[in-house]
Design a protein around this motif. Structure first.
Motif, mmCIF file in Angstrom:
data_model
loop_
_atom_site.group_PDB
_atom_site.id
_atom_site.type_symbol
_atom_site.label_atom_id
_atom_site.label_comp_id
_atom_site.label_asym_id
_atom_site.label_seq_id
_atom_site.Cartn_x
_atom_site.Cartn_y
_atom_site.Cartn_z
ATOM 1 N N VAL A 122 5.363 95.853 16.032
ATOM 2 C CA VAL A 122 4.957 97.265 16.121
ATOM 3 C C VAL A 122 3.623 97.525 15.442
ATOM 4 C CG1 VAL A 122 7.324 98.097 16.328
ATOM 5 C CG2 VAL A 122 6.292 97.916 14.054
ATOM 6 N N GLU A 123 3.109 96.555 14.680
ATOM 7 C CA GLU A 123 1.822 96.690 14.011
ATOM 8 C C GLU A 123 0.974 95.446 14.284
ATOM 9 O OE1 GLU A 123 0.234 99.131 11.998
ATOM 10 O OE2 GLU A 123 1.774 100.325 12.997
ATOM 11 N N PRO A 124 -0.344 95.606 14.435
ATOM 12 C CA PRO A 124 -1.217 94.461 14.746
ATOM 13 C C PRO A 124 -1.547 93.645 13.508
ATOM 14 C CG PRO A 124 -2.535 96.442 14.605
ATOM 15 C CD PRO A 124 -1.098 96.881 14.420
ATOM 16 N N GLY A 125 -0.535 93.024 12.900
ATOM 17 C CA GLY A 125 -0.736 92.276 11.670
ATOM 18 C C GLY A 125 -0.807 90.785 11.893
ATOM 19 N N LYS A 126 -0.981 90.048 10.797
ATOM 20 C CA LYS A 126 -1.056 88.587 10.837
ATOM 21 C C LYS A 126 -0.164 87.988 9.758
ATOM 22 C CE LYS A 126 -5.597 87.749 12.913
ATOM 23 N NZ LYS A 126 -6.870 87.003 12.770
ATOM 24 N N LEU A 127 0.521 86.927 10.124
ATOM 25 C CA LEU A 127 1.327 86.179 9.173
ATOM 26 C C LEU A 127 0.414 85.271 8.360
ATOM 27 C CD1 LEU A 127 4.192 85.324 8.203
ATOM 28 C CD2 LEU A 127 4.166 83.625 10.048
ATOM 29 N N LEU A 128 0.500 85.373 7.015
ATOM 30 C CA LEU A 128 -0.387 84.605 6.144
ATOM 31 C C LEU A 128 0.309 83.466 5.412
ATOM 32 C CD1 LEU A 128 -2.453 87.434 4.357
ATOM 33 C CD2 LEU A 128 -3.054 86.169 6.441
ATOM 34 N N SER A 180 -12.641 90.512 6.383
ATOM 35 C CA SER A 180 -11.349 90.910 6.891
ATOM 36 C C SER A 180 -10.593 89.737 7.486
ATOM 37 C CB SER A 180 -11.504 91.998 7.942
ATOM 38 O OG SER A 180 -10.245 92.313 8.517
ATOM 39 N N VAL A 181 -9.278 89.757 7.290
ATOM 40 C CA VAL A 181 -8.407 88.801 7.977
ATOM 41 C C VAL A 181 -8.562 88.931 9.484
ATOM 42 C CG1 VAL A 181 -5.976 88.253 8.422
ATOM 43 C CG2 VAL A 181 -6.719 88.815 6.105
ATOM 44 N N PHE A 182 -8.950 90.119 9.917
ATOM 45 C CA PHE A 182 -9.001 90.404 11.356
ATOM 46 C C PHE A 182 -10.407 90.292 11.930
ATOM 47 C CE2 PHE A 182 -5.582 92.657 9.241
ATOM 48 C CZ PHE A 182 -4.488 92.228 9.968
ATOM 49 N N ALA A 183 -11.359 89.747 11.146
ATOM 50 C CA ALA A 183 -12.726 89.567 11.656
ATOM 51 C C ALA A 183 -12.709 88.515 12.757
ATOM 52 C CB ALA A 183 -13.654 89.134 10.530
ATOM 53 N N SER A 184 -13.436 88.781 13.833
ATOM 54 C CA SER A 184 -13.475 87.839 14.956
ATOM 55 C C SER A 184 -14.313 86.622 14.606
ATOM 56 C CB SER A 184 -14.039 88.539 16.195
ATOM 57 O OG SER A 184 -15.320 89.074 15.931
ATOM 58 N N ASP A 187 -10.110 102.542 9.340
ATOM 59 C CA ASP A 187 -11.522 102.331 9.689
ATOM 60 C C ASP A 187 -12.474 102.912 8.660
ATOM 61 O OD1 ASP A 187 -10.781 101.006 11.989
ATOM 62 O OD2 ASP A 187 -11.043 102.749 13.302
ATOM 63 N N ILE A 188 -12.107 104.060 8.055
ATOM 64 C CA ILE A 188 -13.029 104.712 7.134
ATOM 65 C C ILE A 188 -13.352 103.835 5.937
ATOM 66 C CG2 ILE A 188 -11.222 105.905 5.815
ATOM 67 C CD1 ILE A 188 -13.192 108.316 5.677
ATOM 68 N N PHE A 189 -12.432 102.944 5.569
ATOM 69 C CA PHE A 189 -12.666 102.079 4.422
ATOM 70 C C PHE A 189 -13.420 100.800 4.785
ATOM 71 C CE2 PHE A 189 -8.655 104.223 2.795
ATOM 72 C CZ PHE A 189 -9.366 105.127 2.005
ATOM 73 N N LEU A 190 -13.684 100.584 6.053
ATOM 74 C CA LEU A 190 -14.425 99.402 6.496
ATOM 75 C C LEU A 190 -15.923 99.664 6.568
ATOM 76 C CD1 LEU A 190 -12.013 98.150 9.319
ATOM 77 C CD2 LEU A 190 -11.980 97.615 6.880
ATOM 78 N N THR A 191 -16.333 100.912 6.344
ATOM 79 C CA THR A 191 -17.749 101.273 6.309
ATOM 80 C C THR A 191 -18.341 100.871 4.963
ATOM 81 O OG1 THR A 191 -17.310 103.461 5.370
ATOM 82 C CG2 THR A 191 -17.239 103.255 7.789
ATOM 83 N N PRO A 192 -19.671 100.768 4.866
ATOM 84 C CA PRO A 192 -20.269 100.461 3.552
ATOM 85 C C PRO A 192 -19.851 101.443 2.469
ATOM 86 C CG PRO A 192 -21.894 100.159 5.288
ATOM 87 C CD PRO A 192 -20.678 100.757 5.949
ATOM 88 N N GLU A 193 -19.784 102.733 2.791
ATOM 89 C CA GLU A 193 -19.362 103.721 1.811
ATOM 90 C C GLU A 193 -17.897 103.523 1.436
ATOM 91 O OE1 GLU A 193 -19.651 106.960 -0.809
ATOM 92 O OE2 GLU A 193 -21.241 105.880 0.263
ATOM 93 N N GLY A 194 -17.069 103.235 2.433
ATOM 94 C CA GLY A 194 -15.659 102.992 2.159
ATOM 95 C C GLY A 194 -15.446 101.770 1.299
ATOM 96 N N LEU A 195 -16.158 100.694 1.597
ATOM 97 C CA LEU A 195 -16.017 99.461 0.814
ATOM 98 C C LEU A 195 -16.477 99.649 -0.625
ATOM 99 C CD1 LEU A 195 -17.154 96.798 3.435
ATOM 100 C CD2 LEU A 195 -14.853 97.125 2.513
#
Length: 360
Positions: A236-242, A356-360, A332-340
């Motif tokens: 139900v969520e686009p996550g990744k097993l680590l 990000s774990v989800f970076a391509s 998404d708001i926290f992935l901006t330079p200001e958010g980071l």
């Protein structure tokens, strides 16, 4: 204005899902769940509304517990104390609230706005300002948006009450509020700076209560049918097993109103022979596998019980637990330079550039 009644089953699912989104923090939701069971048994009900249904001039309370989660499970509070924080704000500003929302959806703070809503007879907004849990007041979407950082009310179970009338920045709001909370004993109920409907629509992180309910429902249904609850979350969520492993060491200390420390794991199954370490400040912040960073804020690091699929908190994780670690994408708001700048690894003192774990 369209409203949907939150059912008792929704609340059970919300407690499970909010604990997952809490990334180890936000406070264990079990006590908040017990409070909601009592309120519903008394006949009270809560309705959920979308932020888009708020009038621009609506007056919205923002509710949160503040302090070290470990203390929160020792010094118990209840729905009346959180409601008092909101009522104190109404008295101070001489204005009644039209709705209430959470500062963070994570952990007990994802359920606490419902307690206030039930007592005041106002709806809960399906939004928050973190999309997860974070330990500090400036780590919010409204801080990224540079909205007003005051006033704030701080109340505790013994009847201590404080109003922070004016601070110049969100970091000052954190510093002053944290000092009050430490003097209270490192746990308190707060009403954060109220927001207008327009501000919530522009800067809120939306749909988070619905998301938490969906995650919790998936876990509970998997438990009922004896399926894999971790797989149910990832469905139900686009996550990744680590990682899968066993806790072999916990270092934990309550200091300056936070719970800080590190947990070390020994790999199991496909991760046998691989070590993991996760550092935390109330929430899981940076995960390293064999010394190399593999996940970090603002991605959500979620440590789950491998059998039940339910979240494991930084205040309750213990030696020998079998856990599964997954990552979920951050807002998404926290992935901006200001958010980071507000919530990236450097905001917590780690000399790491966010990847990000989800970076391509």
């Amino acid at each position: 204005m369209s409203r949907r009644e939150i059912t008792e089953d929704d609340i059970e699912s919300l407690a499970v899902g909010a604990w997952v989104l809490g990334t180890g923090g936000g406070g264990n939701p079990y006590l908040s769940l017990l409070n909601m069971r009592v309120l519903y048994r008394e006949g009270k009900r809560v309705q959920l509304i979308d932020a888009g249904d708020l009038a621009d001039d609506a007056y919205v309370a923002v509710i949160a517990g503040m302090g070290a989660p470990l203390v929160g499970i020792e010094r118990l509070t209840d729905h009346r104390v959180f409601t008092r924080a909101a009522v104190l704000m109404e008295e101070h500003t001489r204005r009644k609230f039209d709705a209430v929302m959470g500062m963070e959806i994570g952990g007990g703070n994802g359920v606490r706005p419902l307690m206030v809503a039930a007592n005041l007879g106002i709806p809960v907004v399906d939004s928050d300002t973190m999309g997860r849990a974070y330990p500090e007041a400036q780590m919010t979407s409204v801080a990224v948006g540079k909205l007003k950082p005051c006033p704030m009310t701080v109340v505790d179970v013994r009847g201590l009450e404080a109003v922070v009338e004016t601070v110049p920045t969100w970091k000052w709001a954190e510093r002053v509020g944290r000092k009050i909370v430490v003097e209270y004993g490192s746990t308190a109920s707060t009403c954060q700076p109220p927001r207008t409907g327009a501000e919530v629509k522009r800067w809120g992180i939306h749909g988070t209560t619905t998301k938490a309910i969906a995650i919790g429902h998936a876990v509970r249904e998997a438990q009922r049918t004896h399926d894999d609850p971790v797989a149910a979350i990832l469905a139900v969520e686009p996550g990744k097993l680590l990682y899968r492993g066993k806790v072999i060491d916990v270092e934990r200390r309550a200091t300056e109103g936070f719970l800080r420390g590190v947990v070390r794991f020994e790999g199991m199954d496909d991760w046998r022979g691989l070590a993991m370490q996760i550092n935390f400040q109330n929430e899981w912040i940076v995960a390293q596998r064999d010394g190399a960073p593999v996940a970090m804020s603002p991605d959500l690091i979620c440590v789950l019980d491998s059998v039940s699929g339910e979240a494991v908190g930084t205040e309750t994780i213990r030696y020998g637990q079998r856990v599964t670690v997954i990552a979920l994408p951050g807002p998404d708001i926290f992935l901006t330079p200001e958010g980071l700048a507000h919530v990236g690894p450097r905001a917590f003192g780690y000399d790491l550039d966010f990847r990000s774990v989800f970076a391509s």
